[in-house]
Enzyme design. Sequence first.
Site, PDB file in Angstrom:
ATOM      1  N   HIS A 194       0.843  -1.205   0.000  1.00  0.00           N
ATOM      2  CA  HIS A 194       0.000   0.000   0.000  1.00  0.00           C
ATOM      3  C   HIS A 194       0.874   1.249   0.000  1.00  0.00           C
ATOM      4  CE1 HIS A 194      -4.204  -1.371   0.500  1.00  0.00           C
ATOM      5  NE2 HIS A 194      -3.569  -2.495   0.773  1.00  0.00           N
ATOM      6  N   PRO A 195       0.404   2.282  -0.686  1.00  0.00           N
ATOM      7  CA  PRO A 195       1.170   3.541  -0.709  1.00  0.00           C
ATOM      8  C   PRO A 195       0.948   4.350   0.565  1.00  0.00           C
ATOM      9  CG  PRO A 195      -0.855   3.813  -1.948  1.00  0.00           C
ATOM     10  CD  PRO A 195      -0.806   2.356  -1.510  1.00  0.00           C
ATOM     11  N   GLN A 232      -7.738   8.278  -2.607  1.00  0.00           N
ATOM     12  CA  GLN A 232      -7.078   9.402  -1.936  1.00  0.00           C
ATOM     13  C   GLN A 232      -7.662  10.738  -2.402  1.00  0.00           C
ATOM     14  OE1 GLN A 232      -2.890   9.445  -1.202  1.00  0.00           O
ATOM     15  NE2 GLN A 232      -2.732   7.204  -1.106  1.00  0.00           N
ATOM     16  N   ILE A 252      -2.568   2.492   6.899  1.00  0.00           N
ATOM     17  CA  ILE A 252      -3.623   2.084   5.967  1.00  0.00           C
ATOM     18  C   ILE A 252      -4.971   2.346   6.617  1.00  0.00           C
ATOM     19  CG2 ILE A 252      -4.631   0.157   4.675  1.00  0.00           C
ATOM     20  CD1 ILE A 252      -1.774  -1.137   4.842  1.00  0.00           C
ATOM     21  N   VAL A 267     -10.361   5.113   3.152  1.00  0.00           N
ATOM     22  CA  VAL A 267     -10.633   6.550   3.199  1.00  0.00           C
ATOM     23  C   VAL A 267     -12.013   6.945   2.674  1.00  0.00           C
ATOM     24  CG1 VAL A 267      -8.186   7.170   3.078  1.00  0.00           C
ATOM     25  CG2 VAL A 267      -9.524   7.023   0.969  1.00  0.00           C
TER      26      VAL A 267
END
Length: 166
Positions: free
Chosen positions: A63-64, A84, A116, A119
């Site tokens: 995950h970024p 995001q 994480i 969102v």
Amino acid sequence: MLSREDFVSRFGGVFEHSPFIAERAYEAGSVTEPLTASGVHAALAAVFRAASREERLGVLRAHPDLAGRLAISGELTEDSRKEQSGAGLDRLSPAEHARFTELNSAYVEKYGFPFIIAVKGLGKEDILEAFETRIGNGRDEEFSTATAQVEKIALLRLTSMLPEAE
């Protein structure tokens, strides 16, 4: 029924950069027609939960960072970019971006994987609040919380891809 190749091509990215989850779910025969978000999620989540701790850690590490380097350079997966952006993380003030960068660094240093959170439906303030709360968690608690968030993200992605059963 979709072929293994088609199934992995379609669902291999639901768990960020971790097609092995879709491969194993297909091979286990746990995916049945008609494909529904909850059915595919149950099959994929079962594989994720059965994976070794090291493999689950690999999924977390895939995950970024939120509002991090990949977002700035435009290198997020399409799903991550939309998620995001929907939370306003692509429109941070310089001070907000600095706070996210500071928290991302501290979090990765403490836990060994990025923060994480699913969102969808959250704003940047909600995310920052969760970030600041969760950075105080113990390692096992945060690993558990992060893996639960990964499963939630997967379900949200599948819900946008597939219908539910009638």
